[in-house]
Design a protein around this motif. Sequence first.
Motif, PDB file in Angstrom:
ATOM      1  N   ASP A   1       0.829  -1.209   0.000  1.00  0.00           N
ATOM      2  CA  ASP A   1       0.000   0.000   0.000  1.00  0.00           C
ATOM      3  C   ASP A   1       0.864   1.261   0.000  1.00  0.00           C
ATOM      4  O   ASP A   1       0.614   2.196  -0.761  1.00  0.00           O
ATOM      5  CB  ASP A   1      -0.931   0.025   1.206  1.00  0.00           C
TER       6      ASP A   1
ATOM      7  N   ARG B   1       1.171   4.038  -2.974  1.00  0.00           N
ATOM      8  CA  ARG B   1       0.922   5.469  -2.756  1.00  0.00           C
ATOM      9  C   ARG B   1       2.097   6.305  -3.225  1.00  0.00           C
ATOM     10  O   ARG B   1       1.918   7.357  -3.851  1.00  0.00           O
ATOM     11  CB  ARG B   1       0.652   5.745  -1.276  1.00  0.00           C
TER      12      ARG B   1
ATOM     13  N   ALA C   1       4.281   8.372   2.678  1.00  0.00           N
ATOM     14  CA  ALA C   1       4.359   6.931   2.411  1.00  0.00           C
ATOM     15  C   ALA C   1       5.817   6.507   2.277  1.00  0.00           C
ATOM     16  O   ALA C   1       6.228   5.477   2.829  1.00  0.00           O
ATOM     17  CB  ALA C   1       3.576   6.579   1.153  1.00  0.00           C
TER      18      ALA C   1
ATOM     19  N   ASP D   1       3.807  10.267  -2.767  1.00  0.00           N
ATOM     20  CA  ASP D   1       3.402  10.593  -1.405  1.00  0.00           C
ATOM     21  C   ASP D   1       4.623  10.496  -0.486  1.00  0.00           C
ATOM     22  O   ASP D   1       5.115   9.407  -0.198  1.00  0.00           O
ATOM     23  CB  ASP D   1       2.299   9.621  -0.973  1.00  0.00           C
TER      24      ASP D   1
ATOM     25  N   ARG E   1       1.468   8.648  -6.462  1.00  0.00           N
ATOM     26  CA  ARG E   1       1.282  10.067  -6.129  1.00  0.00           C
ATOM     27  C   ARG E   1       2.524  10.742  -5.580  1.00  0.00           C
ATOM     28  O   ARG E   1       2.464  11.900  -5.163  1.00  0.00           O
ATOM     29  CB  ARG E   1       0.149  10.206  -5.108  1.00  0.00           C
TER      30      ARG E   1
END
Length: 81
Positions: free
Chosen positions: A4, A8, A17, A14, A12
Amino acid sequence: SDADLLGRYADRRDGEAFAALVHRHSRLVWAACRHQTRSAADAEDAFQATFLALAHNPGAVRDPARLSAWLYAVAGRVCGK
């Protein structure tokens, strides 16, 4: 899960993350780098290069559930150079 968080980050970029992945796997990568290098400075460089490889190409991790194995292998290759 690592899958996950990696998803992420890959989708993106992120930063939270990615930071979580570094936090989860930093001890493993540091131990691998320190074991294979002669100095703490070399280990630090290899540690950073390992996570830079992940940051630049998260898609290189074919099986996100095996991220720790991927990082360990990259650390080994980096230390060998």
